[in-house]
Design a protein around this motif. Structure first.
Motif, mmCIF file in Angstrom:
data_model
loop_
_atom_site.group_PDB
_atom_site.id
_atom_site.type_symbol
_atom_site.label_atom_id
_atom_site.label_comp_id
_atom_site.label_asym_id
_atom_site.label_seq_id
_atom_site.Cartn_x
_atom_site.Cartn_y
_atom_site.Cartn_z
ATOM 1 N N THR A 11 0.825 -1.215 0.000
ATOM 2 C CA THR A 11 0.000 0.000 0.000
ATOM 3 C C THR A 11 0.854 1.257 0.000
ATOM 4 O OG1 THR A 11 -1.764 -1.146 1.204
ATOM 5 C CG2 THR A 11 -1.821 1.258 1.212
ATOM 6 N N SER A 12 1.825 1.298 0.899
ATOM 7 C CA SER A 12 2.648 2.500 1.037
ATOM 8 C C SER A 12 3.932 2.463 0.215
ATOM 9 C CB SER A 12 3.012 2.703 2.510
ATOM 10 O OG SER A 12 3.865 1.654 2.962
ATOM 11 N N GLY A 13 4.330 1.244 -0.214
ATOM 12 C CA GLY A 13 5.602 1.105 -0.914
ATOM 13 C C GLY A 13 6.798 1.106 0.017
ATOM 14 N N GLU A 14 6.538 1.040 1.318
ATOM 15 C CA GLU A 14 7.610 1.070 2.309
ATOM 16 C C GLU A 14 8.324 -0.268 2.399
ATOM 17 O OE1 GLU A 14 8.113 1.635 7.173
ATOM 18 O OE2 GLU A 14 6.122 1.595 6.239
ATOM 19 N N GLU A 15 9.642 -0.211 2.467
ATOM 20 C CA GLU A 15 10.432 -1.416 2.708
ATOM 21 C C GLU A 15 10.365 -1.752 4.188
ATOM 22 O OE1 GLU A 15 15.076 -2.611 3.069
ATOM 23 O OE2 GLU A 15 14.550 -1.385 1.316
ATOM 24 N N LEU A 16 9.917 -2.970 4.507
ATOM 25 C CA LEU A 16 9.719 -3.364 5.899
ATOM 26 C C LEU A 16 10.905 -4.134 6.474
ATOM 27 C CD1 LEU A 16 6.002 -4.566 5.659
ATOM 28 C CD2 LEU A 16 6.859 -2.310 6.354
ATOM 29 N N ARG A 17 11.544 -4.939 5.633
ATOM 30 C CA ARG A 17 12.615 -5.785 6.177
ATOM 31 C C ARG A 17 13.507 -6.293 5.043
ATOM 32 N NH1 ARG A 17 9.544 -8.019 9.301
ATOM 33 N NH2 ARG A 17 10.077 -6.674 11.059
ATOM 34 N N THR A 18 14.765 -6.524 5.354
ATOM 35 C CA THR A 18 15.701 -7.110 4.401
ATOM 36 C C THR A 18 16.254 -8.406 4.979
ATOM 37 O OG1 THR A 18 16.351 -4.948 3.521
ATOM 38 C CG2 THR A 18 17.863 -6.774 3.137
ATOM 39 N N PHE A 19 16.301 -9.429 4.130
ATOM 40 C CA PHE A 19 16.768 -10.752 4.551
ATOM 41 C C PHE A 19 18.124 -11.008 3.887
ATOM 42 C CE2 PHE A 19 12.213 -10.495 4.436
ATOM 43 C CZ PHE A 19 11.788 -11.107 5.597
ATOM 44 N N LYS A 20 19.159 -11.169 4.710
ATOM 45 C CA LYS A 20 20.512 -11.355 4.207
ATOM 46 C C LYS A 20 21.069 -12.696 4.662
ATOM 47 C CE LYS A 20 21.642 -6.409 4.308
ATOM 48 N NZ LYS A 20 22.575 -5.383 4.819
ATOM 49 N N GLY A 21 21.780 -13.370 3.752
ATOM 50 C CA GLY A 21 22.379 -14.642 4.124
ATOM 51 C C GLY A 21 22.871 -15.451 2.941
ATOM 52 N N HIS A 22 22.206 -15.315 1.785
ATOM 53 C CA HIS A 22 22.680 -16.025 0.593
ATOM 54 C C HIS A 22 24.009 -15.432 0.118
ATOM 55 C CE1 HIS A 22 19.495 -18.857 -0.310
ATOM 56 N NE2 HIS A 22 18.569 -17.922 -0.141
ATOM 57 N N THR A 23 24.816 -16.274 -0.501
ATOM 58 C CA THR A 23 26.129 -15.838 -0.967
ATOM 59 C C THR A 23 26.175 -15.626 -2.482
ATOM 60 O OG1 THR A 23 26.887 -18.139 -1.135
ATOM 61 C CG2 THR A 23 27.294 -16.978 0.954
ATOM 62 N N ILE A 37 9.007 -17.742 4.839
ATOM 63 C CA ILE A 37 9.241 -17.784 3.401
ATOM 64 C C ILE A 37 10.469 -18.642 3.143
ATOM 65 C CG2 ILE A 37 8.188 -15.534 2.931
ATOM 66 C CD1 ILE A 37 11.092 -14.435 2.655
ATOM 67 N N ILE A 38 10.584 -19.115 1.898
ATOM 68 C CA ILE A 38 11.772 -19.845 1.474
ATOM 69 C C ILE A 38 12.335 -19.170 0.232
ATOM 70 C CG2 ILE A 38 11.303 -22.118 2.473
ATOM 71 C CD1 ILE A 38 10.042 -22.896 -0.215
ATOM 72 N N THR A 39 13.636 -19.277 0.066
ATOM 73 C CA THR A 39 14.310 -18.694 -1.085
ATOM 74 C C THR A 39 15.269 -19.708 -1.688
ATOM 75 O OG1 THR A 39 15.976 -17.751 0.428
ATOM 76 C CG2 THR A 39 14.165 -16.319 -0.250
ATOM 77 N N GLY A 40 15.356 -19.712 -3.012
ATOM 78 C CA GLY A 40 16.307 -20.552 -3.721
ATOM 79 C C GLY A 40 17.346 -19.689 -4.409
ATOM 80 N N SER A 41 18.583 -20.142 -4.430
ATOM 81 C CA SER A 41 19.678 -19.268 -4.851
ATOM 82 C C SER A 41 20.671 -19.958 -5.772
ATOM 83 C CB SER A 41 20.417 -18.760 -3.607
ATOM 84 O OG SER A 41 21.597 -18.067 -3.930
ATOM 85 N N PHE A 42 21.442 -19.112 -6.459
ATOM 86 C CA PHE A 42 22.562 -19.593 -7.250
ATOM 87 C C PHE A 42 23.646 -20.206 -6.364
ATOM 88 C CE2 PHE A 42 20.551 -17.434 -10.613
ATOM 89 C CZ PHE A 42 21.197 -17.699 -11.807
#
Length: 208
Positions: A11-23, A37-42
């Protein structure tokens, strides 16, 4: 290129959180809830994240090439597809970090996944095919080939045992999985229907 995932308020376009850990680059994201949530990476891994804290809860490491796609199956259960040509089923609950089933058959990288119903899912590949799988037994019920002439890069469930496939050949196809106790007449099969002895049929109901 920053190897992160971000949570946004739509709604606001505000960034709420950043998830860091993939290399390395992140290829896919799926919501397996609640607050997960789950994420798949290179970097060949799948990470599970807590949406509320931004912390990585678990890392899954069995694929030996890029994790190209992840898809939620049910509560804390999910699928992953990879450039190693396999699909894996995982359960993210508790301390489980090993896949519960492998699905092997594609001859090129797996690029897309979609859950059709409680027992069935489909995978699309660079080998130009769509495969229908029994998620319980691991059996490939159908290989749909010759319907796309390039990578099957996208799949989406439409409900009611229907799914859509999209390809680099510039076409989109709509499919219906039918339950039947008898094989279809030959004329129906000639009209682009694939039949398997287990009593399921797949029919193309719209194309391009």
């Amino acid at each position: 290129d920053d190897k992160t995932v971000k949570l946004w308020n739509v709604t606001s376009g505000e960034e709420l959180r950043t998830f860091k850990g993939h290399t390395s680059y992140i290829r896919s994201v799926a919501n397996i809830g609640p607050n997960r949530i789950i994420t798949g990476s290179f970097d060949k891994t799948i990470k599970m994240w807590n949406l509320l804290t931004g912390q990585c809860v678990r890392t899954f490491e069995e694929h030996n090439r890029v994790v190209t796609v992840v898809a939620a199956v049910g509560r804390e259960e999910f699928l992953s597809g990879s450039s190693d040509k396999t699909v894996k089923l995982w359960h993210g609950g508790g301390q489980h970090q090993k896949s519960t089933r492998d699905f092997v058959g594609h001859t090129d990288r797996v690029k897309s996944l979609a859950v059709v119903n409680d027992n069935l899912f489909v995978s699309g590949s660079g080998d130009e095919t769509v495969r229908l799988w029994n998620g319980t037994t691991g059996e490939c019920l159908y290989t749909l080939e010759g319907h796309h002439s390039d990578h099957v890069c996208s799949l989406a469930s439409m409900g009611d045992d229907r799914f859509i496939s999209g390809s680099w050949d510039n076409t989109v196809k709509l499919w219906v999985v039918k339950q039947t106790s008898l094989p279809p007449p030959k004329s129906e099969k000639d009209q682009n229907t694939d039949q398997h002895t287990n009593g399921n049929a797949i029919t193309t109901t719209a194309a391009t």
